[in-house]
Design a protein around this motif. Sequence first.
Motif, PDB file in Angstrom:
ATOM      1  N   LEU A 153       8.197 -28.409  -0.091  1.00 62.20           N
ATOM      2  CA  LEU A 153       7.170 -27.373  -0.203  1.00 62.20           C
ATOM      3  C   LEU A 153       6.024 -27.632   0.770  1.00 62.20           C
ATOM      4  O   LEU A 153       5.294 -26.698   1.146  1.00 62.20           O
ATOM      5  N   LEU A 154       5.847 -28.890   1.194  1.00 64.11           N
ATOM      6  CA  LEU A 154       4.785 -29.241   2.128  1.00 64.11           C
ATOM      7  C   LEU A 154       5.270 -29.318   3.569  1.00 64.11           C
ATOM      8  O   LEU A 154       4.581 -28.853   4.482  1.00 64.11           O
ATOM      9  N   TRP A 155       6.451 -29.914   3.802  1.00 57.27           N
ATOM     10  CA  TRP A 155       6.852 -30.148   5.183  1.00 57.27           C
ATOM     11  C   TRP A 155       7.719 -29.051   5.786  1.00 57.27           C
ATOM     12  O   TRP A 155       7.679 -28.832   7.003  1.00 57.27           O
ATOM     13  N   ILE A 156       8.469 -28.324   4.975  1.00 54.48           N
ATOM     14  CA  ILE A 156       9.328 -27.280   5.532  1.00 54.48           C
ATOM     15  C   ILE A 156       8.527 -26.116   6.128  1.00 54.48           C
ATOM     16  O   ILE A 156       8.820 -25.662   7.238  1.00 54.48           O
ATOM     17  N   PRO A 157       7.476 -25.596   5.435  1.00 53.19           N
ATOM     18  CA  PRO A 157       6.707 -24.502   6.043  1.00 53.19           C
ATOM     19  C   PRO A 157       6.032 -24.868   7.367  1.00 53.19           C
ATOM     20  O   PRO A 157       5.714 -23.986   8.171  1.00 53.19           O
ATOM     21  N   GLY A 172      11.890 -27.696  15.681  1.00 56.21           N
ATOM     22  CA  GLY A 172      11.783 -27.692  14.230  1.00 56.21           C
ATOM     23  C   GLY A 172      12.992 -28.338  13.576  1.00 56.21           C
ATOM     24  O   GLY A 172      12.862 -29.076  12.591  1.00 56.21           O
ATOM     25  N   LEU A 173      14.182 -28.076  14.132  1.00 61.68           N
ATOM     26  CA  LEU A 173      15.404 -28.691  13.603  1.00 61.68           C
ATOM     27  C   LEU A 173      15.363 -30.206  13.767  1.00 61.68           C
ATOM     28  O   LEU A 173      15.723 -30.953  12.850  1.00 61.68           O
ATOM     29  N   ALA A 174      14.911 -30.656  14.949  1.00 62.98           N
ATOM     30  CA  ALA A 174      14.804 -32.099  15.194  1.00 62.98           C
ATOM     31  C   ALA A 174      13.821 -32.747  14.228  1.00 62.98           C
ATOM     32  O   ALA A 174      14.062 -33.848  13.711  1.00 62.98           O
ATOM     33  N   LYS A 175      12.699 -32.069  13.969  1.00 56.27           N
ATOM     34  CA  LYS A 175      11.703 -32.591  13.024  1.00 56.27           C
ATOM     35  C   LYS A 175      12.272 -32.663  11.614  1.00 56.27           C
ATOM     36  O   LYS A 175      12.021 -33.638  10.892  1.00 56.27           O
ATOM     37  N   ALA A 176      13.063 -31.664  11.238  1.00 54.22           N
ATOM     38  CA  ALA A 176      13.672 -31.659   9.904  1.00 54.22           C
ATOM     39  C   ALA A 176      14.661 -32.813   9.747  1.00 54.22           C
ATOM     40  O   ALA A 176      14.663 -33.511   8.720  1.00 54.22           O
ATOM     41  N   VAL A 177      15.486 -33.019  10.783  1.00 48.51           N
ATOM     42  CA  VAL A 177      16.457 -34.122  10.739  1.00 48.51           C
ATOM     43  C   VAL A 177      15.730 -35.463  10.670  1.00 48.51           C
ATOM     44  O   VAL A 177      16.099 -36.355   9.894  1.00 48.51           O
ATOM     45  N   HIS A 178      14.678 -35.607  11.469  1.00 46.62           N
ATOM     46  CA  HIS A 178      13.883 -36.850  11.460  1.00 46.62           C
ATOM     47  C   HIS A 178      13.297 -37.099  10.077  1.00 46.62           C
ATOM     48  O   HIS A 178      13.313 -38.229   9.567  1.00 46.62           O
ATOM     49  N   PHE A 230      14.284 -40.415   7.982  1.00 45.67           N
ATOM     50  CA  PHE A 230      13.268 -41.453   7.825  1.00 45.67           C
ATOM     51  C   PHE A 230      12.355 -41.226   6.627  1.00 45.67           C
ATOM     52  O   PHE A 230      11.591 -42.110   6.254  1.00 45.67           O
ATOM     53  N   GLY A 231      12.409 -40.050   6.023  1.00 44.55           N
ATOM     54  CA  GLY A 231      11.611 -39.789   4.836  1.00 44.55           C
ATOM     55  C   GLY A 231      10.283 -39.144   5.136  1.00 44.55           C
ATOM     56  O   GLY A 231       9.633 -39.472   6.143  1.00 44.55           O
ATOM     57  N   TYR A 232       9.865 -38.243   4.271  1.00 46.93           N
ATOM     58  CA  TYR A 232       8.558 -37.604   4.411  1.00 46.93           C
ATOM     59  C   TYR A 232       7.461 -38.554   3.929  1.00 46.93           C
ATOM     60  O   TYR A 232       7.482 -39.015   2.784  1.00 46.93           O
ATOM     61  N   PHE A 233       6.529 -38.852   4.801  1.00 45.32           N
ATOM     62  CA  PHE A 233       5.351 -39.653   4.472  1.00 45.32           C
ATOM     63  C   PHE A 233       5.754 -40.911   3.684  1.00 45.32           C
ATOM     64  O   PHE A 233       6.467 -41.756   4.207  1.00 45.32           O
ATOM     65  N   HIS A 234       5.355 -41.051   2.424  1.00 48.04           N
ATOM     66  CA  HIS A 234       5.626 -42.266   1.652  1.00 48.04           C
ATOM     67  C   HIS A 234       7.078 -42.385   1.206  1.00 48.04           C
ATOM     68  O   HIS A 234       7.511 -43.460   0.772  1.00 48.04           O
ATOM     69  N   LEU A 235       7.863 -41.306   1.318  1.00 46.54           N
ATOM     70  CA  LEU A 235       9.261 -41.367   0.893  1.00 46.54           C
ATOM     71  C   LEU A 235      10.109 -42.209   1.847  1.00 46.54           C
ATOM     72  O   LEU A 235      11.284 -42.466   1.561  1.00 46.54           O
ATOM     73  N   TRP A 236       9.515 -42.654   2.969  1.00 46.18           N
ATOM     74  CA  TRP A 236      10.233 -43.587   3.838  1.00 46.18           C
ATOM     75  C   TRP A 236      10.640 -44.829   3.052  1.00 46.18           C
ATOM     76  O   TRP A 236      11.648 -45.472   3.376  1.00 46.18           O
TER      77      TRP A 236
END
Length: 319
Positions: free
Chosen positions: A87-91, A99-105, A109-115
């Motif tokens: 809800l935060l990173w997809i929009p 955008g596709l590369a950012k989504a795969v990354h 590697f995980g969003y923020f603390h989810l790494w």
Amino acid sequence: MLQRNVSIDVLKLALAFMVVGLHVGLLQDFSPTLGYLTSNGLFRIAVPVFLIINGFYFYPVLQRNEARRWFGRALGLYLFWTAVYGLLWIPALSPGLSGLAKAVHTLVFGYFHLWYLCGMIGAALLMLILQHRPPRTVMIVAALLYCGGVAIQYAGNYHLFAHPLLDRVSNTNWTHRNFLFLAFPFFYVGFAIHRYQLHKRIAMPYLCWGAAAGLVLLLLESYWNYTNPRNDGGYDNFASAILICPLVFLIACNVKLYSSNKRIALYSSGIFLVHIFVLRTLQPYIDVGMSAMTFVVLAISLAITAALIPLSRKVRFIL
């Protein structure tokens, strides 16, 4: 019912508080020096100690041949919270290949603390592969990876690479803050502590004196970075963490408080997982200073976790 060492759960709760403090910026609005020594010093022991705890409990998982179940739960936890934080990173993704590369990354590697969850899963996979290798070999591998992570972190922050590409790459978090260079070394430490019963072999006075020395070294390292004009950036990979973090965990192991209740552990997991969502939601609307905001985020995260705990009994991968 299975008894658990509640002192480790209390430690995990304190570590979750530290994570909130470093992400929000506790004390930075009162004293930049104290703020740095906590956010880029003391509080940075949180994730390594969490990983040591993960490794410690992974050893009996392998002994019981329950690795598949462990990985299933860990992957479910990661996918669920990645979807929530979507809800935060997809929009924010731009259209097209970037955008596709950012989504795969983000997924890898995980969003923020989810790494941290990605790192834990990767470390466990590597531990699974290396578990039957000679102990000395695994220890050397873990030590080399740890030193490599610290070296990359410092090379980036102090811009030791003359080549612009190397300098830019070494200044990205994913090059050193990943399953290989940060998660696995500490995960292995926890695994080895359980495997060789080190938590039963070292007397408490030695642990306390060692932890005190480790704390002094950590704060000196942090202060040196803070006062050095060449330093540029925050820190995840500390050279002194390999001393203080295992000792903090061993001290908790030696404080014998047993219970069958895992509620404290669930609160630590919940606070860690939800606090960034709370912070990102409140930031545009509330400006009370970083220290006060830390306690606001913590209070709301506690309330949300209290609501999630009953649900987690039915849907295990939530917490």
